[in-house]
Design a protein around this motif. Structure first.
Motif, PDB file in Angstrom:
ATOM      1  N   CYS A  12       4.938   5.472  11.131  1.00  0.00           N
ATOM      2  CA  CYS A  12       4.764   4.423  10.126  1.00  0.00           C
ATOM      3  C   CYS A  12       6.116   3.919   9.626  1.00  0.00           C
ATOM      4  O   CYS A  12       6.366   2.722   9.535  1.00  0.00           O
ATOM      5  CB  CYS A  12       3.924   4.960   8.962  1.00  0.00           C
ATOM      6  SG  CYS A  12       3.680   3.822   7.596  1.00  0.00           S
ATOM      7  N   VAL A  13       7.026   4.856   9.307  1.00  0.00           N
ATOM      8  CA  VAL A  13       8.344   4.487   8.794  1.00  0.00           C
ATOM      9  C   VAL A  13       9.155   3.769   9.863  1.00  0.00           C
ATOM     10  O   VAL A  13       9.741   2.715   9.613  1.00  0.00           O
ATOM     11  CB  VAL A  13       9.109   5.729   8.273  1.00  0.00           C
ATOM     12  CG1 VAL A  13      10.557   5.390   7.959  1.00  0.00           C
ATOM     13  CG2 VAL A  13       8.415   6.288   7.038  1.00  0.00           C
ATOM     14  N   LYS A  14       9.189   4.328  11.049  1.00  0.00           N
ATOM     15  CA  LYS A  14      10.027   3.748  12.108  1.00  0.00           C
ATOM     16  C   LYS A  14       9.519   2.390  12.578  1.00  0.00           C
ATOM     17  O   LYS A  14      10.303   1.526  12.959  1.00  0.00           O
ATOM     18  CB  LYS A  14      10.158   4.731  13.268  1.00  0.00           C
ATOM     19  CG  LYS A  14      11.011   5.925  12.856  1.00  0.00           C
ATOM     20  CD  LYS A  14      11.405   6.797  13.995  1.00  0.00           C
ATOM     21  CE  LYS A  14      12.373   7.854  13.461  1.00  0.00           C
ATOM     22  NZ  LYS A  14      12.867   8.744  14.467  1.00  0.00           N
ATOM     23  N   GLU A  15       8.204   2.201  12.557  1.00  0.00           N
ATOM     24  CA  GLU A  15       7.637   0.904  12.960  1.00  0.00           C
ATOM     25  C   GLU A  15       7.580  -0.077  11.795  1.00  0.00           C
ATOM     26  O   GLU A  15       7.182  -1.226  11.970  1.00  0.00           O
ATOM     27  CB  GLU A  15       6.239   1.120  13.552  1.00  0.00           C
ATOM     28  CG  GLU A  15       6.276   1.905  14.857  1.00  0.00           C
ATOM     29  CD  GLU A  15       4.888   2.361  15.291  1.00  0.00           C
ATOM     30  OE1 GLU A  15       3.880   1.843  14.776  1.00  0.00           O
ATOM     31  OE2 GLU A  15       4.833   3.256  16.156  1.00  0.00           O
TER      32      GLU A  15
ATOM     33  N   GLU B 178      14.798  -0.908   0.815  1.00  0.00           N
ATOM     34  CA  GLU B 178      13.680  -1.301   1.675  1.00  0.00           C
ATOM     35  C   GLU B 178      13.134  -0.091   2.420  1.00  0.00           C
ATOM     36  O   GLU B 178      11.922   0.103   2.497  1.00  0.00           O
ATOM     37  CB  GLU B 178      14.107  -2.370   2.675  1.00  0.00           C
ATOM     38  CG  GLU B 178      13.005  -2.739   3.653  1.00  0.00           C
ATOM     39  CD  GLU B 178      13.483  -3.679   4.752  1.00  0.00           C
ATOM     40  OE1 GLU B 178      13.331  -3.307   5.934  1.00  0.00           O
ATOM     41  OE2 GLU B 178      13.989  -4.763   4.429  1.00  0.00           O
ATOM     42  N   SER B 179      14.023   0.756   2.946  1.00  0.00           N
ATOM     43  CA  SER B 179      13.552   1.908   3.728  1.00  0.00           C
ATOM     44  C   SER B 179      12.779   2.889   2.846  1.00  0.00           C
ATOM     45  O   SER B 179      11.821   3.500   3.295  1.00  0.00           O
ATOM     46  CB  SER B 179      14.721   2.610   4.422  1.00  0.00           C
ATOM     47  OG  SER B 179      15.555   3.260   3.495  1.00  0.00           O
ATOM     48  N   VAL B 180      13.185   3.030   1.584  1.00  0.00           N
ATOM     49  CA  VAL B 180      12.460   3.916   0.676  1.00  0.00           C
ATOM     50  C   VAL B 180      11.108   3.327   0.315  1.00  0.00           C
ATOM     51  O   VAL B 180      10.110   4.036   0.253  1.00  0.00           O
ATOM     52  CB  VAL B 180      13.293   4.217  -0.592  1.00  0.00           C
ATOM     53  CG1 VAL B 180      12.477   5.017  -1.584  1.00  0.00           C
ATOM     54  CG2 VAL B 180      14.546   4.963  -0.215  1.00  0.00           C
ATOM     55  N   ALA B 181      11.065   2.012   0.098  1.00  0.00           N
ATOM     56  CA  ALA B 181       9.790   1.360  -0.213  1.00  0.00           C
ATOM     57  C   ALA B 181       8.816   1.530   0.952  1.00  0.00           C
ATOM     58  O   ALA B 181       7.629   1.807   0.748  1.00  0.00           O
ATOM     59  CB  ALA B 181      10.011  -0.121  -0.513  1.00  0.00           C
ATOM     60  N   ILE B 182       9.315   1.406   2.163  1.00  0.00           N
ATOM     61  CA  ILE B 182       8.466   1.593   3.346  1.00  0.00           C
ATOM     62  C   ILE B 182       7.989   3.040   3.431  1.00  0.00           C
ATOM     63  O   ILE B 182       6.804   3.309   3.641  1.00  0.00           O
ATOM     64  CB  ILE B 182       9.209   1.175   4.626  1.00  0.00           C
ATOM     65  CG1 ILE B 182       9.353  -0.351   4.647  1.00  0.00           C
ATOM     66  CG2 ILE B 182       8.496   1.674   5.882  1.00  0.00           C
ATOM     67  CD1 ILE B 182      10.273  -0.873   5.719  1.00  0.00           C
ATOM     68  N   ALA B 183       8.903   4.002   3.232  1.00  0.00           N
ATOM     69  CA  ALA B 183       8.519   5.422   3.287  1.00  0.00           C
ATOM     70  C   ALA B 183       7.515   5.751   2.187  1.00  0.00           C
ATOM     71  O   ALA B 183       6.559   6.499   2.420  1.00  0.00           O
ATOM     72  CB  ALA B 183       9.763   6.301   3.172  1.00  0.00           C
ATOM     73  N   ASP B 184       7.720   5.193   0.991  1.00  0.00           N
ATOM     74  CA  ASP B 184       6.752   5.390  -0.100  1.00  0.00           C
ATOM     75  C   ASP B 184       5.364   4.918   0.318  1.00  0.00           C
ATOM     76  O   ASP B 184       4.365   5.601   0.099  1.00  0.00           O
ATOM     77  CB  ASP B 184       7.173   4.602  -1.341  1.00  0.00           C
ATOM     78  CG  ASP B 184       8.144   5.344  -2.235  1.00  0.00           C
ATOM     79  OD1 ASP B 184       8.293   6.566  -2.092  1.00  0.00           O
ATOM     80  OD2 ASP B 184       8.747   4.677  -3.095  1.00  0.00           O
ATOM     81  N   ALA B 185       5.310   3.722   0.892  1.00  0.00           N
ATOM     82  CA  ALA B 185       4.020   3.151   1.297  1.00  0.00           C
ATOM     83  C   ALA B 185       3.389   3.979   2.418  1.00  0.00           C
ATOM     84  O   ALA B 185       2.164   4.137   2.459  1.00  0.00           O
ATOM     85  CB  ALA B 185       4.192   1.701   1.723  1.00  0.00           C
ATOM     86  N   CYS B 186       4.211   4.522   3.309  1.00  0.00           N
ATOM     87  CA  CYS B 186       3.684   5.376   4.380  1.00  0.00           C
ATOM     88  C   CYS B 186       3.123   6.680   3.804  1.00  0.00           C
ATOM     89  O   CYS B 186       2.088   7.166   4.264  1.00  0.00           O
ATOM     90  CB  CYS B 186       4.766   5.666   5.413  1.00  0.00           C
ATOM     91  SG  CYS B 186       5.249   4.212   6.396  1.00  0.00           S
ATOM     92  N   ALA B 187       3.795   7.238   2.804  1.00  0.00           N
ATOM     93  CA  ALA B 187       3.281   8.437   2.146  1.00  0.00           C
ATOM     94  C   ALA B 187       1.993   8.109   1.389  1.00  0.00           C
ATOM     95  O   ALA B 187       1.050   8.916   1.372  1.00  0.00           O
ATOM     96  CB  ALA B 187       4.329   9.017   1.196  1.00  0.00           C
ATOM     97  N   GLU B 188       1.959   6.933   0.783  1.00  0.00           N
ATOM     98  CA  GLU B 188       0.765   6.510   0.037  1.00  0.00           C
ATOM     99  C   GLU B 188      -0.453   6.418   0.946  1.00  0.00           C
ATOM    100  O   GLU B 188      -1.572   6.758   0.534  1.00  0.00           O
ATOM    101  CB  GLU B 188       1.045   5.159  -0.624  1.00  0.00           C
ATOM    102  CG  GLU B 188      -0.101   4.631  -1.459  1.00  0.00           C
ATOM    103  CD  GLU B 188       0.234   3.285  -2.080  1.00  0.00           C
ATOM    104  OE1 GLU B 188      -0.136   3.094  -3.241  1.00  0.00           O
ATOM    105  OE2 GLU B 188       0.846   2.433  -1.406  1.00  0.00           O
ATOM    106  N   LYS B 189      -0.246   5.999   2.198  1.00  0.00           N
ATOM    107  CA  LYS B 189      -1.369   5.913   3.153  1.00  0.00           C
ATOM    108  C   LYS B 189      -2.028   7.265   3.372  1.00  0.00           C
ATOM    109  O   LYS B 189      -3.177   7.345   3.783  1.00  0.00           O
ATOM    110  CB  LYS B 189      -0.870   5.359   4.501  1.00  0.00           C
ATOM    111  CG  LYS B 189      -0.547   3.889   4.468  1.00  0.00           C
ATOM    112  CD  LYS B 189       0.090   3.425   5.761  1.00  0.00           C
ATOM    113  CE  LYS B 189      -0.904   3.448   6.900  1.00  0.00           C
ATOM    114  NZ  LYS B 189      -0.372   2.814   8.123  1.00  0.00           N
TER     115      LYS B 189
END
Length: 134
Positions: free
Chosen positions: A71-74, A14-25
């Motif tokens: 983005c990741v932390k929130e 989950e944390s990697v998926a969130i970080a991926d999406a934050c990088a995608e932004k």
């Protein structure tokens, strides 16, 4: 191909998926995602903790590291990666996806080191243009 976030609830994915999406932004998904997988496979004790994600974000050239961290932390993109109603985790469980990365080729579950993905696809589809020199 189609990329989907299908993280497993019994892992750190989950944390990697969130970080991926934050990088995608910040238009940095391909470099970040490749970097995080390469980093994971080179560690003696693989971890997905934020310090590793942040280090990869720096190396991948994510433009605004402060925005990435917030983005990741929130967990801003959690709704996106969870498919709003949890369908993503249900799909991951039904396909028995328990590790990162997991790839589906021709609707068959295949778990590979990402460095072998092209080789696996070309074994199935040698006629693809990208497979000519594989």
């Amino acid at each position: 191909y189609e990329f989907q976030y299908l993280y497993s609830t019994n892992s750190d994915s989950e944390s990697v998926a969130i970080a991926d999406a934050c990088a995608e932004k910040q238009d940095s998904f391909p470099r970040f995602h490749r970097g995080i997988l390469e980093r994971f496979h080179t560690l003696n004790f693989p971890t997905w903790d934020f310090s590793e994600q942040y280090s990869v974000a720096q190396q991948a050239g994510v433009p605004d590291l402060n925005a990435f961290e917030a983005c990741v932390k929130e967990k801003e993109p959690l709704e996106k990666v969870a498919y709003q109603d949890g369908k993503g985790t249900v799909i991951a469980q039904s396909l028995q996806l328990r590790q990162i990365p997991s790839f589906l080729i021709d609707c068959q579950f295949v778990l590979l080191n990402h460095l072998k993905l092209k080789e696996a696809i070309c074994l199935q589809h040698p006629d693809l243009a990208a497979c000519e020199n594989a």
